[in-house]
Design an enzyme around this catalytic site. Structure first.
Site, PDB file in Angstrom:
ATOM      1  N   THR A 174       0.805  -1.219   0.000  1.00  0.00           N
ATOM      2  CA  THR A 174       0.000   0.000   0.000  1.00  0.00           C
ATOM      3  C   THR A 174       0.842   1.276   0.000  1.00  0.00           C
ATOM      4  OG1 THR A 174      -1.575   1.252   1.365  1.00  0.00           O
ATOM      5  CG2 THR A 174      -0.105  -0.210   2.536  1.00  0.00           C
TER       6      THR A 174
ATOM      7  N   TYR B 206      -2.464   0.046  10.313  1.00  0.00           N
ATOM      8  CA  TYR B 206      -2.574  -0.636   9.018  1.00  0.00           C
ATOM      9  C   TYR B 206      -1.262  -0.521   8.237  1.00  0.00           C
ATOM     10  CZ  TYR B 206      -3.856  -1.169   4.082  1.00  0.00           C
ATOM     11  OH  TYR B 206      -3.879  -1.525   2.752  1.00  0.00           O
TER      12      TYR B 206
HETATM   13  N1  NAP Z   1      -8.728  -0.772  -1.314  1.00  0.00           N
HETATM   14  C1  NAP Z   1      -7.769   0.141  -1.360  1.00  0.00           C
HETATM   15  O1  NAP Z   1      -8.033   1.318  -1.605  1.00  0.00           O
HETATM   16  C2  NAP Z   1      -6.332  -0.264  -1.171  1.00  0.00           C
HETATM   17  C3  NAP Z   1      -5.319   0.735  -1.174  1.00  0.00           C
HETATM   18  C4  NAP Z   1      -3.988   0.348  -1.030  1.00  0.00           C
HETATM   19  C5  NAP Z   1      -3.662  -0.992  -0.881  1.00  0.00           C
HETATM   20  N2  NAP Z   1      -4.640  -1.932  -0.872  1.00  0.00           N
HETATM   21  C6  NAP Z   1      -4.273  -3.345  -0.732  1.00  0.00           C
HETATM   22  O2  NAP Z   1      -4.774  -4.009  -1.882  1.00  0.00           O
HETATM   23  C7  NAP Z   1      -5.172  -5.332  -1.547  1.00  0.00           C
HETATM   24  C8  NAP Z   1      -6.552  -5.633  -2.120  1.00  0.00           C
HETATM   25  O3  NAP Z   1      -7.510  -4.684  -1.688  1.00  0.00           O
HETATM   26  P1  NAP Z   1      -9.044  -4.833  -2.137  1.00  0.00           P
HETATM   27  O4  NAP Z   1      -9.605  -3.461  -2.202  1.00  0.00           O
HETATM   28  O5  NAP Z   1      -9.142  -5.731  -3.321  1.00  0.00           O
HETATM   29  O6  NAP Z   1      -9.643  -5.572  -0.849  1.00  0.00           O
HETATM   30  P2  NAP Z   1     -10.922  -6.528  -0.689  1.00  0.00           P
HETATM   31  O7  NAP Z   1     -11.926  -6.258  -1.759  1.00  0.00           O
HETATM   32  O8  NAP Z   1     -11.355  -6.388   0.723  1.00  0.00           O
HETATM   33  O9  NAP Z   1     -10.327  -7.972  -0.941  1.00  0.00           O
HETATM   34  C9  NAP Z   1      -9.545  -8.667  -0.009  1.00  0.00           C
HETATM   35  C10 NAP Z   1      -9.843 -10.143  -0.155  1.00  0.00           C
HETATM   36  O10 NAP Z   1      -9.045 -10.863   0.788  1.00  0.00           O
HETATM   37  C11 NAP Z   1      -9.872 -11.768   1.516  1.00  0.00           C
HETATM   38  N3  NAP Z   1      -9.349 -11.906   2.865  1.00  0.00           N
HETATM   39  C12 NAP Z   1      -9.431 -11.008   3.875  1.00  0.00           C
HETATM   40  N4  NAP Z   1      -8.820 -11.477   4.976  1.00  0.00           N
HETATM   41  C13 NAP Z   1      -8.343 -12.705   4.650  1.00  0.00           C
HETATM   42  C14 NAP Z   1      -7.618 -13.687   5.375  1.00  0.00           C
HETATM   43  N5  NAP Z   1      -7.297 -13.506   6.649  1.00  0.00           N
HETATM   44  N6  NAP Z   1      -7.271 -14.840   4.735  1.00  0.00           N
HETATM   45  C15 NAP Z   1      -7.626 -15.035   3.442  1.00  0.00           C
HETATM   46  N7  NAP Z   1      -8.322 -14.144   2.707  1.00  0.00           N
HETATM   47  C16 NAP Z   1      -8.669 -12.982   3.314  1.00  0.00           C
HETATM   48  C17 NAP Z   1     -11.247 -11.129   1.524  1.00  0.00           C
HETATM   49  O11 NAP Z   1     -12.233 -12.107   1.730  1.00  0.00           O
HETATM   50  P3  NAP Z   1     -13.520 -11.785   2.664  1.00  0.00           P
HETATM   51  O12 NAP Z   1     -14.031 -10.450   2.226  1.00  0.00           O
HETATM   52  O13 NAP Z   1     -14.455 -12.907   2.370  1.00  0.00           O
HETATM   53  O14 NAP Z   1     -13.021 -11.760   4.081  1.00  0.00           O
HETATM   54  C18 NAP Z   1     -11.289 -10.501   0.112  1.00  0.00           C
HETATM   55  O15 NAP Z   1     -11.716 -11.439  -0.842  1.00  0.00           O
HETATM   56  C19 NAP Z   1      -5.010  -5.452  -0.031  1.00  0.00           C
HETATM   57  O16 NAP Z   1      -3.803  -6.137   0.231  1.00  0.00           O
HETATM   58  C20 NAP Z   1      -4.905  -4.024   0.471  1.00  0.00           C
HETATM   59  O17 NAP Z   1      -4.094  -3.925   1.615  1.00  0.00           O
HETATM   60  C21 NAP Z   1      -5.960  -1.597  -1.018  1.00  0.00           C
END
Ligand code: NAP
Length: 284
Positions: A98, A122
């Site tokens: 991130t 975080y």
């Molecule tokens: N969203 C942002 O703006 C943003 C910004 C910077 C970086 N990131 C990074 O980008 C990545 C993806 O973000 P995203 O927006 O795609 O998030 P997301 O839609 O919440 O997807 C995360 C996925 O990981 C699964 N997950 C969560 N906890 C888990 C665990 N303990 N074990 C196995 N699976 C797990 C979730 O499943 P469930 O929902 O079923 O729990 C979900 O399918 C993350 O690593 C985040 O830190 C995101």
């Protein structure tokens, strides 16, 4: 080549779609794997992947302040578990990180050579995940993404900023959005395509920033949403002091994508990406 994608949320679902064009892809939902539990991660051994992409995270930034143990168990210990199993099966390990690893004190976009100094739970947990990845994996990529918007919406955050703005505007809510926090909005479809190119072009292992080009404040981003959709919204800029949050946020977390560009991977400007997203969602 066999690619396992852990987490089929906002980013993971687009990674699956783009990678499926080229490779055999196995998506693992949370019900298939718990990254904080090493035993559960051993499911990877039977799948014999060449590449593992770990998008799983606990990333409700404000909530993370109240639950540091859970935050670290998923984002840091989870990264360690995946790195260890990847080494055992000989897979390339890809950890999604991130922009929040930076403290925001810089006045221009952050490059990969800038030293992280996260300012919230975080961010610290994701930086710890990066360190585990670097120290354990012999072959790894760390892809730092930022401010994601994609058709699936973030599962962990219950949607994304664009949809929240549109929904609130439709409901006639007066929108007050911070104008003194700057970031690089990123369309998950573009980020996924860039990741695919990094692999296809066999770029050097290491850390890469993957965001759309350019940066803006959250207010400017909201303004662009309403300009492109032509929606009538009541939108007002405010300062972050007027919108206090539990977690401190870096005032500038924009990412430079120069390293990727120099290596032949171009990422378009966020405004053009936003238009494509709004089209994909049927908002225009
Ligand atoms: N969203 C942002 O703006 C943003 C910004 C910077 C970086 N990131 C990074 O980008 C990545 C993806 O973000 P995203 O927006 O795609 O998030 P997301 O839609 O919440 O997807 C995360 C996925 O990981 C699964 N997950 C969560 N906890 C888990 C665990 N303990 N074990 C196995 N699976 C797990 C979730 O499943 P469930 O929902 O079923 O729990 C979900 O399918 C993350 O690593 C985040 O830190 C995101």
């Amino acid at each position: 080549m066999k690619v396992v994608v852990i987490g089929v949320g906002q980013l993971g679902s687009d990674i699956v779609k783009s990678f499926e064009e080229e490779y055999e892809v196995i998506p693992l939902a949370h019900s298939d794997i718990e990254v904080s539990d090493y035993k559960s991660c051993e499911v990877l051994k039977g799948l014999k992947p060449d590449v593992v992409i770990n998008t799983a995270a606990y990333h409700k930034t404000d909530e993370c302040e109240d639950f540091p143990e859970k935050t670290f168990s998923v984002n840091a210990l989870g990264a360690r578990n995946i790195a260890k199993v990847c080494e055992e099966v000989g897979a390339v390990n890809i950890y999604i990180s991130t922009d929040y690893v930076f403290d925001g004190e810089k006045d221009v976009p952050y490059s990969e050579s800038d030293v992280p100094n996260p300012v919230n739970v975080y961010g610290v947990s994701k930086y710890a995940g990066e360190i585990f990845t670097r120290n354990i994996s012999s072959r790894y990529y760390i892809f730092r993404v930022s401010s994601l918007f994609g058709v699936a919406g973030a599962r962990g955050k219950g949607g994304n900023f664009v949809e929240t703005m549109i929904k609130n505007a439709k409901n006639g809510v007066e929108l007050k959005v911070v104008d003194d926090i700057v970031m690089s909005p990123t369309y998950t479809k573009d980020a996924s395509m860039a990741m695919l190119k990094v692999l296809e072009n066999e770029l050097d292992y290491g850390t890469y920033h993957i965001s759309n080009n350019g940066y803006c404040s959250w207010y400017e981003f909201a303004k662009a949403i309403f300009e492109i959709t032509g929606m009538d919204a009541s939108l007002k800029p405010i300062t972050s002091d007027e919108y206090p949050t539990k977690a401190r946020r870096p005032r500038n977390s924009s990412l430079s994508v120069e390293k990727l560009r120099k290596m032949g991977v171009e990422i378009r400007h966020w405004k053009s990406a936003l238009r494509s997203y709004l089209e994909e969602k049927g908002h225009i």
